[in-house]
Design a protein around this motif. Structure first.
Motif, mmCIF file in Angstrom:
data_model
loop_
_atom_site.group_PDB
_atom_site.id
_atom_site.type_symbol
_atom_site.label_atom_id
_atom_site.label_comp_id
_atom_site.label_asym_id
_atom_site.label_seq_id
_atom_site.Cartn_x
_atom_site.Cartn_y
_atom_site.Cartn_z
ATOM 1 N N THR A 7 32.640 1.837 11.677
ATOM 2 C CA THR A 7 32.785 1.809 13.129
ATOM 3 C C THR A 7 31.657 0.971 13.711
ATOM 4 O O THR A 7 30.664 0.676 13.027
ATOM 5 N N THR B 108 33.800 -8.024 14.910
ATOM 6 C CA THR B 108 35.233 -7.745 14.859
ATOM 7 C C THR B 108 35.775 -8.031 13.460
ATOM 8 O O THR B 108 36.558 -7.250 12.918
ATOM 9 N N LEU C 196 34.459 -5.319 11.002
ATOM 10 C CA LEU C 196 35.198 -4.060 11.131
ATOM 11 C C LEU C 196 36.614 -4.183 10.579
ATOM 12 O O LEU C 196 37.138 -3.233 9.997
ATOM 13 N N ALA C 197 37.225 -5.353 10.723
ATOM 14 C CA ALA C 197 38.565 -5.568 10.171
ATOM 15 C C ALA C 197 38.526 -5.565 8.644
ATOM 16 O O ALA C 197 39.438 -5.048 7.992
ATOM 17 N N HIS D 285 36.379 -3.949 6.820
ATOM 18 C CA HIS D 285 35.976 -2.619 6.352
ATOM 19 C C HIS D 285 36.463 -1.571 7.359
ATOM 20 O O HIS D 285 35.696 -1.122 8.220
ATOM 21 N N PRO D 286 37.730 -1.168 7.254
ATOM 22 C CA PRO D 286 38.300 -0.243 8.247
ATOM 23 C C PRO D 286 37.587 1.103 8.344
ATOM 24 O O PRO D 286 37.704 1.779 9.368
ATOM 25 N N ASP D 287 36.835 1.486 7.322
ATOM 26 C CA ASP D 287 36.099 2.757 7.369
ATOM 27 C C ASP D 287 34.859 2.675 8.251
ATOM 28 O O ASP D 287 34.290 3.704 8.613
ATOM 29 N N THR E 24 31.080 6.944 3.161
ATOM 30 C CA THR E 24 31.625 5.722 2.564
ATOM 31 C C THR E 24 30.778 5.336 1.362
ATOM 32 O O THR E 24 29.762 5.959 1.080
#
Length: 112
Positions: free
Chosen positions: A66, A56, A59-60, A62-64, A38
């Protein structure tokens, strides 16, 4: 005794985690440590968690990323703060707070 062994194993796992997930490449963000694969800098992850610790939402946004990537960023930062030798090393001459000083959200702030 077993907990000591467990703790030592756990710390090695944390260390291995960031070694596998945090990289630095001079062609990406001027060599700042980023999440592998990334252009998301460790400093960005830490800054966003400092402003809003809801993983949460992070992560939402930045979908890349984990959950393991975020944990790797935290383990990397913890190693730096405690003075441990880290790899990859932050680029020489770059202040650890440079991203905060240069980010558009803080540029407009003035202190009298």
């Amino acid at each position: 005794m077993a907990s000591v062994c467990y703790n030592a194993w756990y710390m090695k796992e944390d260390q291995r985690l960031y070694h596998e997930r945090i990289v630095a490449d001079p062609r990406i963000l001027a060599g700042k440590p980023v999440v592998k694969g990334t252009r998301i800098g460790v400093d960005l992850v830490l800054e966003e968690l400092a402003h809003n610790p809801d993983i949460t939402e992070l992560l939402a946004a930045h979908p890349d990323l984990t959950r393991d990537d975020v944990q790797a960023c935290l383990a990397y930062a913890q190693a730096i703060v405690t003075g441990k030798e880290v790899s990859p090393k932050p680029p020489k001459g770059v202040r650890s707070d440079a991203a905060l000083c240069n980010s558009s959200s803080t540029r407009a702030l003035t202190f009298d």
